[in-house]
Design a protein around this motif. Structure first.
Motif, short mmCIF file in Angstrom:
data_model
loop_
_atom_site.label_atom_id
_atom_site.label_comp_id
_atom_site.label_asym_id
_atom_site.label_seq_id
_atom_site.Cartn_x
_atom_site.Cartn_y
_atom_site.Cartn_z
N THR A 290 0.84 -1.26 0.11
CA THR A 290 0.09 0.00 -0.01
C THR A 290 0.92 1.29 -0.05
N GLU A 323 -6.79 -1.88 -1.43
CA GLU A 323 -6.49 -3.29 -1.05
C GLU A 323 -5.57 -3.96 -2.22
N TYR A 334 -4.30 -3.14 -7.41
CA TYR A 334 -5.06 -2.66 -6.28
C TYR A 334 -6.60 -2.41 -6.38
#
Length: 627
Positions: A290, A323, A334
């Motif tokens: 992330t 995510e 993502y």
């Protein structure tokens, strides 16, 4: 019916007078609109707003871009998805007969002139969603606007409370304030048939009983709201006076302790920004992907290639909850949710730095113009020197690979024959569309495999990662792309428009057998056994059900159709490119397939087998001689 000459003269004169009046009005409206345009910036899409003009409307068709016409009469302004900026001079529109005003999906920021809105007394609908308007909405913003029916202000940055003047709109049927920063209680709306959307604000307190029949999703994202249709409000408990005294004493004691701790801590304070080693490693393991997703993009800009999607800034995307979906040879993927909660997929590429910005942007715009039910549409892209982002919709049922090879729960059935046939037909149609729309590309897809076939809720397939060969670094493509696992690439370092057909053939065999093409896992293009070789080793002994995936719920009613599809797959996998079917021939045969065999099918298999054997793959005895 007959008319006197005098009557006809007066009728003609009346019509002429109406036409002259309408023309005169439109000329006046044009001057007002030109003044309004001058308050805006980035108005390239309004270049045809040029005076003089006699008529703004031709029936229901506007002469100027962004106007709304009703049977020759100018009635509204619809400037959507134009990238407009600047100020909105509502005051200049006061003399127009506006029934609707829409500025959705632009780049406006700052405060909207709600105080002037009352001057548009006939307005029925106001659409300002998906901009960056901020500040409080004045409580009397909609006072006296008795004709107003729709107020759509979602996805802005409004603060303050819901204006009470909305309660004075007797015809209001649609109110959208979602994804702002509006706080306070919801007023007691009384209008019948009113639909509201207040999601993702800072509203609190009980929901009025007049809105209790609304869907619960209309109030989500307001953690302090309660009451039907949400959870019941908890009754407040009275707190004895002694409790306040105890709380005050405890508070003072805690303050003393904290001050003493801070004094001690400052004496032996570690270096600035120093962290516990354990905490650092724990955070690194959890958030590494992330954090990478957010790095190096702060100063960039998203470029949208479609006009049917909501606009947002790169900053909004980076702030959205993300995510990690996975990481492959091309980079990471993502899932991000922003604005209305509609999920997006962000693909991150680091192996596209051999292509200049202009060339890359032009190719992305070309892909953005593609539209087919079996293609995943490209929404937007980001160009950076080292990294690129591609933004698409999120497809909820995952990839075909996950359904074929992923772990299922004990009660979860596998894909049956009818579903697999539907999938391969959709794949073929999507591939045919790419071939038609991208005739100059040697590899219209280039990376066709089961993990790039996504499934929607009806198991309709959509192709992803297509047409990227012009922008992927060639040496990286040769290591990872499916096209470079083909026989012609491994043998002679060549790929052709029939290479995608080979990939389609491997996909068909994977779909029918349930076996993963293990050669895809090998990086590079060296010789390796593929799925087609294994299929041939089984079927050249005899045609049995051994080759078919048992999860298809095999039955005699469809075995012949499965056999036909297997033959099609093998003819698409022919090692000799000259003998390999072209895409048109493969698709024609796929489209002929049915879910069930007819009574005449069994008698036709033998003769059909002779036809296929004359075109069969020939690699070390590859044939259908026993079919």
């Amino acid at each position: 019916m007959t008319y006197t000459l005098r009557t006809l003269f007066f009728m003609f004169f009346a019509l002429l007078l109406c036409a002259i009046t309408a023309s005169s009005d439109d000329e006046s409206y044009a001057r007002i609109l030109t003044k309004f345009k001058s308050s805006l910036s980035n108005t390239n899409m309004l270049n045809n707003w040029i005076e003089p003009v006699e008529n703004l409307c031709n029936g229901y068709k506007p002469i100027w871009t962004g106007l709304v016409c009703d049977n020759g009469t100018f009635t509204g302004i619809k400037l959507e998805n134009m990238g407009l900026e600047g100020t909105v001079d509502v005051d200049s529109l006061a003399d127009l007969p506006l029934l609707s005003l829409s500025l959705m999906n632009n780049n406006f920021s700052g405060t909207f002139p709600y105080n002037d809105l009352k001057k548009l007394g006939k307005l029925r609908s106001l659409y300002l969603a998906n901009n960056r308007f901020n500040g409080d909405i004045p409580d009397d913003a909609f006072s006296g606007m008795k004709s107003m029916r729709k107020v759509v202000l979602g996805f802005n940055e409004h603060t303050g409370k819901i204006p009470m003047s909305l309660l004075g709109l007797p015809r209001l049927v649609n109110l959208q304030l979602q994804n702002n920063h509006i706080e306070g209680r919801i007023p007691d709306f009384w209008q019948q048939n009113l639909i509201v959307n207040f999601t993702h604000n800072k509203l609190e307190g009980p929901i009025p009983s007049t809105l209790s029949s609304q869907d619960a999703s209309s109030f989500s994202g307001n953690i302090n709201l309660c009451g039907k249709p949400l959870e019941p409000c908890k009754p407040k408990k009275s707190i004895p006076k002694i409790a306040f005294i105890i709380a005050a004493v405890v508070g003072v004691a805690l303050a003393v302790i904290i001050i003493a701790f801070l004094i001690c801590w400052r004496r032996e304070r570690p270096l600035k920004y120093e962290k516990s080693i354990d905490n650092h490693h724990a955070e690194e393991a959890t958030h590494k992907d992330t954090e990478n997703y957010e790095n190096n993009f702060e100063q960039g800009k998203l470029y949208f290639v479609r006009n049917d999607r909501e606009r947002f800034e790169l900053e909004n995307l980076l702030r959205a909850p993300a995510e990690v979906l996975g990481s492959g040879g091309f980079g990471s993927s993502y899932k991000a949710e922003l604005f209305s909660g509609q999920p997006l997929v962000v693909r991150r590429f680091q192996q596209m730095n051999n292509v200049g910005k202009e060339e890359f942007s032009e190719h992305m715009r070309r892909l953005g113009r593609l539209s087919h039910p079996n293609l995943l549409p490209l929404m937007a892209f980001y160009y950076g020197k080292e990294e690129k982002l591609l933004i698409t919709d999120f497809v909820e049922y995952g990839s075909l690979a996950s359904h074929l090879h992923g772990k299922r729960s004990p009660n979860q059935p596998g894909l049956d024959w009818a579903t697999r046939l539907k999938i391969i037909k959709g794949v073929a149609r999507g591939l045919a569309y790419l071939y038609k729309e991208l005739p100059s590309l040697g590899l219209p897809h280039g990376h066709l495999k089961s993990s790039n076939v996504l499934l929607d809720s009806t198991f309709e397939p959509v192709l992803s990662d297509y047409a990227l060969t012009p922008v992927i670094n060639k040496e990286h493509a040769q290591r990872f792309m499916v096209a470079y696992k083909s026989p012609e690439s491994t043998q002679s370092d060549l790929v052709t428009r029939k290479t995608d057909v080979w990939s389609l053939g491997i996909l068909i065999l994977e779909l029918l057998t349930g076996r993963f093409p293990a050669n895809y896992l090998k990086q590079g293009r060296g010789p390796n056994a593929d799925l087609a070789t294994w299929v041939n080793s089984v079927v050249r002994e005899e045609w049995t059900g051994e080759v078919f995936d048992k999860d298809m719920n095999l039955g005699r009613h469809g075995e012949g159709q499965m056999l036909r599809l297997l033959k099609i797959g093998m003819c698409c996998c022919e090692w000799n490119v000259d003998r390999r079917w072209d895409l048109k021939e493969a698709i024609e045969k796929i489209e002929e397939l049915k879910e069930r065999d007819s009574d005449d099918d069994y008698s036709s298999y033998a003769s059909e087998g002779e036809m296929y054997s004359s075109r069969a793959p020939t690699n070390d005895g590859f044939s259908f001689s026993n079919a």
